[in-house]
Structures are given as C-alpha cells and as structure tokens.
Design an enzyme around this catalytic site. Structure first.
Site, short mmCIF file in Angstrom:
data_model
loop_
_atom_site.label_atom_id
_atom_site.label_comp_id
_atom_site.label_asym_id
_atom_site.label_seq_id
_atom_site.Cartn_x
_atom_site.Cartn_y
_atom_site.Cartn_z
CB SER A 173 76.39 95.64 21.21
OG SER A 173 75.67 94.87 20.22
CB ILE A 174 79.90 95.57 25.80
CG1 ILE A 174 78.57 96.69 26.31
CG2 ILE A 174 81.08 96.14 26.46
CD1 ILE A 174 78.45 96.67 27.87
#
Length: 468
Positions: free
Chosen positions: A69-70
C-alpha cells in the site's frame, strides 16, 4: 564531518543494530532492511537477516521488497501532478472521468463521490473490489472491476467517516490513465520514478525470480519448524493501490522529495526531480480528515499521526509475505524506511526505535550552534515585565533564547513565544498557537539612553512596567 561520523549518531546506530539483531533472533524473523534519511541524504542503511533463508542470501539495503500500500503515495502524487497541470480538479465527481463508475448509493443526502474523497478515504466505498483476491490471490483486471462495480454499493455515507479502501485508490489509478491516455504504470515510471532516479523500483509486477527480490514468508505458526513461502501476487487492476516493489534506498529518494517542500517563501516550482510545487507537497502533508481521537488523520494520500508530541506523515504496506513502512517528520526532515519479508514482520517497531534513537541523535547533531553568551548579554536590555490593555507579558532569556511568556497562566510553558533575531531590536515570533501571531515581528523601541520604551508585536504594543 558527515552525520555518520558523529559520535552520538554512531552510538545510536550501534544501539539500534544490537537491538534489531536481538529482536530478529528472539522473534525468529527472516529479513529486515532499514534506511534513515536526513533532508537530502541517506544517513545510514543496513540489512539484517536473510532475503532468502533457504539459500542464505543476506538482506541488504539493495534488497527489493513488495511495498504493497505504500504504492498509494505514488498514485496520490500522480493525481496532484495532473491537478496542477489543469487536467482535473480534486472536487470533480469520479463519474466525470470514469463514466462507468456506477456504484450503488442508497444513502440519502450525500454528495457525489469525488477525487478528493478517494484520496482521503472518505468516499464510503467498500474496502475492496467485488472479488476475494486477498483469499485466493487472484486479482481482477481493471476491466473486471469496471464490469462489476455496478453491483457494489457504498458501505457508509460519503464524508461521514474515514474508511480505508483499496478500491478507491484503484479508481484513482484508472483516472490517471484516463486523463493521460497512457497506462498507469507508464505514467508513474516516466513522471515519478525516472525523474527521482528510482532505478530499482517496479510498478508493473516484478519478475518472481528476480535475483534481488526478497522471498515473502508467512507467519511463524505454533509447532511448525519452518515458515511457508507465500504465493506470489500480481495485483492487476489493484496495482495503483498495492503492486509496487522497491528497495529502502530507492524509497528514500521519494522521501527526500517530501523535504523539498520549501517554507512558503522560496518553494521550488515543479519540474525536474522536484515533481510537485512546494505548496502542493504541503497540501498533501496537512490534515484533510481528522480522526475523532485527534491523534490520527489523513492528508492527500498520506497517513498523518501524532507520536510523542511530533506530527509525522507516511504509509504502511501489507501484501502476502511482506510488511513495510515509511514515516517522515517533515519539520525536522528526518525519515525512516523499514521493509520486512514476513507476514508477522513488524516494521513499526524498527521505525519507532530508529526515530527514537537515531532520529534524536541526528536532530542533536544538526541543531544550529549559537553564540549564546554574546546574544544573552545584548538581550538583557529587553528582559522585563510588559503590560498592554489586553494582558501582561514577561520577557526572559531561557536556554540561550529570548522568549515571552504569559505569567498569569497556571502553566505558561506550553504557550511560550520564541523571539528569533532578524535585525537590530527586531525579532520574528515563533509561537505554538496560531492566535499568538507566529511569523509576525516583535520590535523593541528604545530611547536615546538605550532603554526600552515600547514593545510592538505586529501592529500593537506593550509598555515596560516595574512590577505587576
């Protein structure tokens, strides 16, 4: 002398290294890679344990991890680039750019879902597209999301609460592609990765057999001697929310961009490796949704947290076999990146300790050294009690700084205003509260004998008094 040569920084790194090695041994972790950043340099980076346990391949700062999710931070950056280029507005309804966005919304009196709602996770959309990909690792294509989204409906009313959504950010990636008429992957590569020199970063799925990719392991289960190697994932239509892979040193280059935001006076324009205007970066970093606890919130893409009296921004990531985190203190220009290759890897503990130990040492080493003796002697003429129609103020020299406090308060310390010298008898006020006029000038007016006759703060003034 570099920061890495500073004795305090070296000692803190040695402490962190010893602690990390022990944590990994006792927690039986496969691998961890860490990078610590100050402003525009990587102060220190290191790998611990193994990227591949079976083949005894060590983890290093050049090891590649799936960052999950970065990825969302890169998607948000792309959206803000397009906003600044006039190709969209944050308050545009999603359907303006994606006519096929026909999600069902049965709640009454709610606004249309906008790009801003997607960025801040306030759209009310379901967390995921209409497929069980976190269970079977079979991720839908964008075409499949498009075909099924009409069968989904909002879970909560738009703009009523924060609700994380991979579906929302996947839609943002589709908007990037629609507005640029190129694939999401190629846009990110050409407009973010290449300008930042992120040569070890993958937007499209990294090859499973890439020689530098860390093996992703499952949790350490009871009565099980070895960890399971987790299934390799191809995120397909969820790519803008979860697919990227990179190294801690490459992600540090993206982190450094956040420290180039400027102070509002000489903010760099977009272009080259700046990517976004300073004002746009600051817009992304500030609160756009505040949690009722007042300890957490969301910017434009960034998670915002209040930790130990400091406000930090960043994002975490979790995909099968990997847990990752980047956290940045924009004020002090210190950042930490930690990647792990296990489902029970906990990058938060490594980031917390790196900030607490190495970060504090960096702050101490980079603190400006002042000739306080000369300054304190020249400031003595300003010290004393002052009174206006609105209240009392006392000027003191404290810890080498000229400060003003309100002595009538039960505890004046949290409200102390610092006077930073900018010219003769003239200081710029630094205050913790906005109503204390931070950024404005305080000017001491003296008579011919060198005695203060008036203190102007902004456009108002106080007079010296001998006693309360």
């Amino acid at each position: 002398m570099t920061l890495l040569q500073n004795d305090s920084v070296q000692s803190s790194i040695a402490l962190f290294t010893a602690w990390t090695e022990a944590q990994m041994a006792y927690r039986d972790q496969p691998g961890v890679s860490v990078a610590v950043i100050y402003d525009q340099e990587i102060v220190w980076s290191q790998g611990f344990g193994f990227a591949d346990v079976q083949n005894q391949i060590p983890a290093t700062p050049q090891t590649i991890y799936r960052i999950a999710s970065i990825t969302k931070l890169f998607t948000a950056t792309a959206v803000l680039q397009l906003r600044d280029a006039g190709k969209l507005q944050l308050d545009d309804p999603v359907q303006t750019h994606l006519p096929w966005f026909t999600v069902q919304n049965e709640f009454e009196d709610v606004p249309p879902i906008t790009i801003r709602h997607l960025l801040t996770h306030t759209s009310g959309l379901p967390r995921e597209a209409n497929f069980p990909y976190w269970s079977d690792s079979k991720f839908p294509t964008l075409q499949q999301i498009q075909e099924t989204i009409g069968r989904q409906q909002t879970a909560v009313p738009t703009e009523t609460r924060w609700k994380y959504s991979n579906l929302a950010v996947s839609l943002l990636g589709a908007i990037v592609a629609a507005r640029t008429e190129q694939s999401y992957e190629s846009y990110i590569q050409e407009n973010i990765l290449d300008p930042l020199g992120m040569d070890s970063t993958f937007v499209s799925t990294i090859p499973k057999n890439h020689e530098r990719l860390a093996v992703g392991y499952g949790r350490r289960l009871p009565n099980t001697p070895t960890r399971e190697v987790m299934p390799f994932t191809e995120c397909n239509g969820i790519t803008p929310a979860a697919n990227m892979a990179t190294t801690v040193e490459d992600l540090a280059r993206f982190a450094m961009l956040q420290f180039r935001a400027g102070d509002g006076k000489k903010a760099r324009p977009a272009g080259g490796n700046q990517l976004l205007k300073g004002s746009t970066l600051r817009e992304m970093h500030r609160i756009h949704w505040l949690d009722p606890s007042w300890q957490n919130g969301w910017g434009l893409g960034f998670s915002i947290n209040r930790i130990n009296g400091k406000t930090t921004i960043g994002h975490g990531g979790a995909v099968l076999g990997y847990r990752t985190l980047v956290r940045l203190d924009v004020e002090s220009k210190i950042g930490v990146v930690a990647f792990t290759n296990a489902d029970d890897g906990d990058p938060f503990i490594y980031v917390d300790k790196a900030f607490d130990w190495i970060g504090k040492a960096i702050m101490k080493a980079t603190r400006p050294k002042k000739d306080t003796a000369v300054a304190e002697e020249s400031w003595q003429k300003y010290v004393g009690k002052y009174r206006s129609q609105w209240g009392d103020m006392q000027i003191l020299v404290q810890n080498g700084e000229l400060v003003a406090l309100q002595p009538n308060l039960p505890d004046p310390v949290p409200f102390i205003t610092k006077f930073v010298p900018v010219a003769e008898h003239t200081f710029r006020m630094e205050a913790p509260m906005g109503f204390q006029a931070p950024g404005e000038l305080a000017v001491f007016e003296l008579d011919d004998d060198g005695n203060v006759v008036r203190l102007r703060t902004g456009d108002n003034y106080s007079h010296p008094v001998s006693d309360w």
